[in-house]
Design a protein around this motif. Structure first.
Motif, PDB file in Angstrom:
ATOM      1  N   TYR A   4       0.825  -1.213   0.000  1.00  0.00           N
ATOM      2  CA  TYR A   4       0.000   0.000   0.000  1.00  0.00           C
ATOM      3  C   TYR A   4       0.853   1.256   0.000  1.00  0.00           C
ATOM      4  N   ASN A   5       2.155   1.116   0.338  1.00  0.00           N
ATOM      5  CA  ASN A   5       3.031   2.271   0.528  1.00  0.00           C
ATOM      6  C   ASN A   5       4.037   2.438  -0.597  1.00  0.00           C
ATOM      7  N   GLN A   6       3.876   1.653  -1.685  1.00  0.00           N
ATOM      8  CA  GLN A   6       4.868   1.719  -2.763  1.00  0.00           C
ATOM      9  C   GLN A   6       4.206   1.441  -4.105  1.00  0.00           C
ATOM     10  N   ASP A   7       4.596   2.201  -5.112  1.00  0.00           N
ATOM     11  CA  ASP A   7       4.173   1.937  -6.483  1.00  0.00           C
ATOM     12  C   ASP A   7       4.945   0.710  -6.970  1.00  0.00           C
ATOM     13  N   LEU A   8       4.232  -0.347  -7.337  1.00  0.00           N
ATOM     14  CA  LEU A   8       4.869  -1.619  -7.691  1.00  0.00           C
ATOM     15  C   LEU A   8       5.155  -1.750  -9.183  1.00  0.00           C
ATOM     16  N   THR A   9       4.997  -0.670  -9.937  1.00  0.00           N
ATOM     17  CA  THR A   9       5.202  -0.748 -11.389  1.00  0.00           C
ATOM     18  C   THR A   9       6.594  -1.273 -11.731  1.00  0.00           C
ATOM     19  N   SER A  10       7.582  -0.861 -10.976  1.00  0.00           N
ATOM     20  CA  SER A  10       8.948  -1.313 -11.254  1.00  0.00           C
ATOM     21  C   SER A  10       9.143  -2.806 -10.998  1.00  0.00           C
ATOM     22  N   PRO A  13       8.363  -6.559 -14.194  1.00  0.00           N
ATOM     23  CA  PRO A  13       9.208  -7.576 -14.859  1.00  0.00           C
ATOM     24  C   PRO A  13       9.537  -8.767 -13.963  1.00  0.00           C
ATOM     25  N   GLN A  14       9.900  -8.496 -12.702  1.00  0.00           N
ATOM     26  CA  GLN A  14      10.200  -9.581 -11.775  1.00  0.00           C
ATOM     27  C   GLN A  14       8.948 -10.396 -11.464  1.00  0.00           C
ATOM     28  N   PHE A  15       7.838  -9.698 -11.273  1.00  0.00           N
ATOM     29  CA  PHE A  15       6.570 -10.370 -10.982  1.00  0.00           C
ATOM     30  C   PHE A  15       6.188 -11.299 -12.131  1.00  0.00           C
ATOM     31  N   THR A  16       6.395 -10.855 -13.358  1.00  0.00           N
ATOM     32  CA  THR A  16       6.075 -11.675 -14.524  1.00  0.00           C
ATOM     33  C   THR A  16       6.934 -12.928 -14.560  1.00  0.00           C
ATOM     34  N   LYS A  17       8.200 -12.807 -14.205  1.00  0.00           N
ATOM     35  CA  LYS A  17       9.080 -13.984 -14.143  1.00  0.00           C
ATOM     36  C   LYS A  17       8.605 -14.964 -13.071  1.00  0.00           C
ATOM     37  N   MET A  18       8.151 -14.436 -11.948  1.00  0.00           N
ATOM     38  CA  MET A  18       7.624 -15.292 -10.881  1.00  0.00           C
ATOM     39  C   MET A  18       6.406 -16.071 -11.372  1.00  0.00           C
ATOM     40  N   LEU A  19       5.527 -15.366 -12.082  1.00  0.00           N
ATOM     41  CA  LEU A  19       4.320 -16.014 -12.591  1.00  0.00           C
ATOM     42  C   LEU A  19       4.653 -17.065 -13.639  1.00  0.00           C
ATOM     43  N   GLU A  20       5.711 -16.819 -14.409  1.00  0.00           N
ATOM     44  CA  GLU A  20       6.126 -17.790 -15.431  1.00  0.00           C
ATOM     45  C   GLU A  20       6.424 -19.161 -14.832  1.00  0.00           C
ATOM     46  N   LEU A  21       6.844 -19.174 -13.568  1.00  0.00           N
ATOM     47  CA  LEU A  21       7.145 -20.444 -12.907  1.00  0.00           C
ATOM     48  C   LEU A  21       5.910 -21.330 -12.791  1.00  0.00           C
ATOM     49  N   LEU A  22       4.732 -20.734 -12.900  1.00  0.00           N
ATOM     50  CA  LEU A  22       3.480 -21.475 -12.715  1.00  0.00           C
ATOM     51  C   LEU A  22       2.783 -21.768 -14.035  1.00  0.00           C
ATOM     52  N   ARG A  23       3.467 -21.611 -15.156  1.00  0.00           N
ATOM     53  CA  ARG A  23       2.847 -21.808 -16.469  1.00  0.00           C
ATOM     54  C   ARG A  23       2.145 -23.153 -16.587  1.00  0.00           C
ATOM     55  N   TYR A  24       2.742 -24.199 -16.017  1.00  0.00           N
ATOM     56  CA  TYR A  24       2.144 -25.527 -16.136  1.00  0.00           C
ATOM     57  C   TYR A  24       0.808 -25.626 -15.409  1.00  0.00           C
ATOM     58  N   ARG A  25       0.595 -24.777 -14.394  1.00  0.00           N
ATOM     59  CA  ARG A  25      -0.691 -24.808 -13.681  1.00  0.00           C
ATOM     60  C   ARG A  25      -1.825 -24.281 -14.555  1.00  0.00           C
ATOM     61  N   ASN A  31      -1.869 -13.725 -17.840  1.00  0.00           N
ATOM     62  CA  ASN A  31      -2.122 -12.284 -17.800  1.00  0.00           C
ATOM     63  C   ASN A  31      -1.645 -11.677 -16.493  1.00  0.00           C
ATOM     64  N   VAL A  32      -1.195 -10.412 -16.595  1.00  0.00           N
ATOM     65  CA  VAL A  32      -0.786  -9.632 -15.425  1.00  0.00           C
ATOM     66  C   VAL A  32      -1.506  -8.292 -15.461  1.00  0.00           C
ATOM     67  N   VAL A  33      -2.007  -7.855 -14.312  1.00  0.00           N
ATOM     68  CA  VAL A  33      -2.659  -6.554 -14.182  1.00  0.00           C
ATOM     69  C   VAL A  33      -1.902  -5.741 -13.131  1.00  0.00           C
ATOM     70  N   ASN A  34      -1.579  -4.494 -13.476  1.00  0.00           N
ATOM     71  CA  ASN A  34      -0.882  -3.594 -12.560  1.00  0.00           C
ATOM     72  C   ASN A  34      -1.853  -2.519 -12.091  1.00  0.00           C
ATOM     73  N   ASN A  35      -2.203  -2.554 -10.803  1.00  0.00           N
ATOM     74  CA  ASN A  35      -3.060  -1.525 -10.207  1.00  0.00           C
ATOM     75  C   ASN A  35      -2.267  -0.622  -9.264  1.00  0.00           C
ATOM     76  N   LYS A  36      -1.013  -0.379  -9.622  1.00  0.00           N
ATOM     77  CA  LYS A  36      -0.089   0.506  -8.905  1.00  0.00           C
ATOM     78  C   LYS A  36       0.387  -0.088  -7.580  1.00  0.00           C
ATOM     79  N   HIS A  37      -0.521  -0.276  -6.634  1.00  0.00           N
ATOM     80  CA  HIS A  37      -0.127  -0.856  -5.347  1.00  0.00           C
ATOM     81  C   HIS A  37      -0.397  -2.362  -5.284  1.00  0.00           C
ATOM     82  N   VAL A  38      -1.021  -2.888  -6.323  1.00  0.00           N
ATOM     83  CA  VAL A  38      -1.358  -4.308  -6.368  1.00  0.00           C
ATOM     84  C   VAL A  38      -0.998  -4.865  -7.737  1.00  0.00           C
ATOM     85  N   LEU A  39      -0.232  -5.931  -7.760  1.00  0.00           N
ATOM     86  CA  LEU A  39       0.037  -6.678  -8.991  1.00  0.00           C
ATOM     87  C   LEU A  39      -0.696  -8.007  -8.905  1.00  0.00           C
TER      88      LEU A  39
END
Length: 600
Positions: A4-10, A13-25, A31-39
């Motif tokens: 809630y205290n940080q813009d997570l836009t930066s 890229p890292q978040f997308t790599k984390m999600l890639e680990l779950l491709r088989y699921r 898809n990824v959605v960026n709501n500034k404080h929530v990814l």
């Protein structure tokens, strides 16, 4: 990911790599959605509304935008949808995802008591999060919290990637060596990584969170006759199986020829013609199989009876010893921890074969935990054990550890966890057997069943299929919790009540068949391969086993093919080569995950 205290836009890229680990699921969409404080990110396995229901799914109501990511199925989605339509809501898809989101918008936390299904989900709105997990924990949900940062995931590996280290403190070591492959409710073996418990929800806002329980077993009197109880059980199980046939892709069933899978196959066949069924076996099992206390017969004859009786389209998956050993590594990675050894690797290979033909499979898992099928429900020497009855001869286990590990006082840690769990419920009854039954159902539901469900989800989702477990149903377990033990153990027979409820669906020899666990290999080739690999691993000076075990006793255990430890380490199968395979998974885990041990 939420801060809630940080813009997570930066962090995208890292978040997308984390999600890639779950491709088989979820290989069907990403898809990824960026709501500034929530990814929010989601990998989709399309089962209902194949073209709609893409996630993260958004819905705007009263000028507030709600977004959901969700894993699971809501089996009563059509009834909920009708109720929501009557309340004035409009839908834009045919997906259960939208039904779930609108249920929360309409009813708030009360929606959880309306849901019948398997689920873990996160809903984001107005910089708040609402997170929940299904009543019995069929679907996993892990989280990390530090300062203002929260990370939620279906698997631990995404969190570990973000942290860039795998730390196991002394409590994690106690969990691994004292309780493993189970873990205590709400915990993992990793420092600062937790699991949201089944039947619980979490709210997060402005860096603070609360966790509450929304569902629990309740004690009340059972006033039904035995015949009426038989009818009730048949109705509850039939209803659960029928609801779980909801799908826009073909359904299949695992079939072992045991009571539970035979019931599911028989009932499902009333709704699906030429039902696809699958069974697993091992090379040369006919040559090497030896009946023992827990597994008295092979499955083949009984499988043939059911597939003939219900005219199923059946496939038998036969696994080689070499592939079983090779899959131990992948099975461990799928679980992010040492698991149930070759039971996991077998289940993984079995699931991969099913995935070549089906996305959804039904299993008889969890019937024994609910209907009292395990020997610790009725055998006096197990009933009277202080502690978890699926972990016997704890003092002998302690003798295997080195001085540093023995100093952790693991036995007391395990007993404390046991008593903490029992303190959560009122299981006492003037009838000792009924009190013990309630105690065992709760212990099994919170511990043993969670270990099996973790195996089931991790290995099947790694194979891109969804496993459904009709017996793991809140209405069934709530009902059985209060049924007298003399009914459940009718005619002094394990699961006698369930047998009588489906007597007309079963051949006589399956109706009378003693419970057999998931099949394990009996081949000496498997034992020799594991022994060779473990001996070879001891040449690795960084072998994590050397941090835990007395070297001489470890060598003796390996040289005897695991036979120097007499009782199952866990459950009914983890003896001999299966115990060695578990130790080998611990070694692989330490090396691959670069585990950092903190004993101070």
């Amino acid at each position: 990911m939420y801060n809630y205290n940080q813009d997570l836009t930066s962090e995208v890229p890292q978040f997308t790599k984390m999600l890639e680990l779950l491709r088989y699921r979820g290989p069907d969409d990403f898809n990824v959605v960026n709501n500034k404080h929530v990814l929010l990110g989601h990998c989709r396995l399309s089962i209902i509304d194949l073209n709609g229901g893409k996630q993260p799914f958004k819905y705007t109501f009263n000028n507030v935008e709600y977004t959901i990511i969700y894993n699971g199925e809501i089996y009563n989605m059509n009834q909920l949808k009708e109720q929501l339509l009557n309340d004035g809501f409009h839908f834009h898809s045919q997906s259960d995802t939208e039904v779930l989101l609108l249920s929360y918008i309409a009813y708030g936390t009360r929606c959880l008591n309306l849901l019948d299904g398997i689920f873990s989900f996160v809903i984001s709105y107005q910089n708040k999060l609402f997170i929940a997990r299904d009543q019995l924990g069929v679907k996993p949900l892990y989280y990390y919290h530090h300062d203002d940062l929260y990370i939620f995931s279906s698997e631990i590996k995404c969190i570990l990637m973000y942290l860039k280290q795998c730390v196991v403190d002394k409590n994690g070591v106690r969990e691994l060596l004292g309780l493993g492959p189970s873990v205590s409710p709400g915990n993992t073996i990793y420092k600062d990584i937790y699991s949201l418990r089944p039947g619980h929800y979490m709210t997060v806002f402005n860096g603070y969170h609360d966790i509450d329980r929304y569902w629990a077993l309740e004690r009340h009197n059972h006033n039904r006759s035995y015949e009426e109880t038989v009818y009730d059980v048949r109705s509850l199980v039939n209803h659960s199986i029928r609801k779980q046939l909801l799908s826009d892709v073909p359904i299949s069933c695992m079939l072992s020829g045991g009571l539970d899978s035979s019931i599911i196959t028989g009932v499902a066949s009333q709704y699906i013609s030429n039902l696809a069924t699958y069974s697993v076996d091992y090379q040369d099992q006919d040559k090497y199989f030896q009946p023992y206390e827990y597994q008295t017969t092979r499955d083949e004859h009984f499988i043939n009876e059911i597939k003939t009786m219900y005219k199923t389209n059946h496939r038998t998956v036969t696994l080689s010893q070499k592939n079983l050993v090779m899959a131990l590594k992948t099975a461990m990675i799928a679980r992010d921890a040492p698991g149930m050894a070759d039971v996991d690797s077998s289940f993984l290979l079995f699931s991969k074969e099913i995935s070549n033909h089906h996305k959804v499979v039904l299993s008889g898992e969890c019937a024994d935990e609910i209907f009292g099928g395990y020997p610790w429900f009725y055998r006096e020497e197990l009933i009277n054990i202080e502690g978890f009855p699926w972990m016997r001869d704890f003092d002998k286990r302690m003798e295997l550890f080195n001085d540093d590990i023995q100093a952790l006082n693991i036995k007391n840690y395990v007993l404390d966890k046991y008593h903490q769990t029992l303190n959560e419920i009122d299981y006492h009854d003037y009838n000792f057997k009924d009190a013990n039954k309630r105690k065992m159902i709760y212990l099994n539901m919170e511990w043993f069943m969670q270990t099996l469900l973790t195996r089931s989800d991790s290995q099947t989702m790694h194979s891109s299929i969804e496993l459904r477990v009709p017996f793991a149903n809140k209405d069934i377990v709530s009902y059985l919790y209060n049924v007298p033990w003399e009914y459940m153990y009718h005619n002094n027979t394990e699961k006698g009540l369930l047998r009588d409820a489906f007597k007309d669906f079963l051949p006589e020899d399956i109706y009378n068949r003693k419970k057999n666990p998931y099949p394990k290999t009996h081949s000496p080739i498997y034992r020799d391969l594991i022994v060779e690999l473990l001996k070879e691993s001891l040449n690795d000076k960084e072998n994590i086993l050397l941090r835990f075990f007395n070297y001489d006793k470890l060598i003796n255990l390996i040289n005897t093919g695991g036979q120097s430890f007499k009782y199952p380490w866990f459950g009914q199968l983890m003896t001999g080569p299966q115990l060695l395979a578990y130790f080998y998974q611990i070694y692989l885990w330490g090396r691959i995950y670069q585990i950092k041990i903190e004993l101070e």
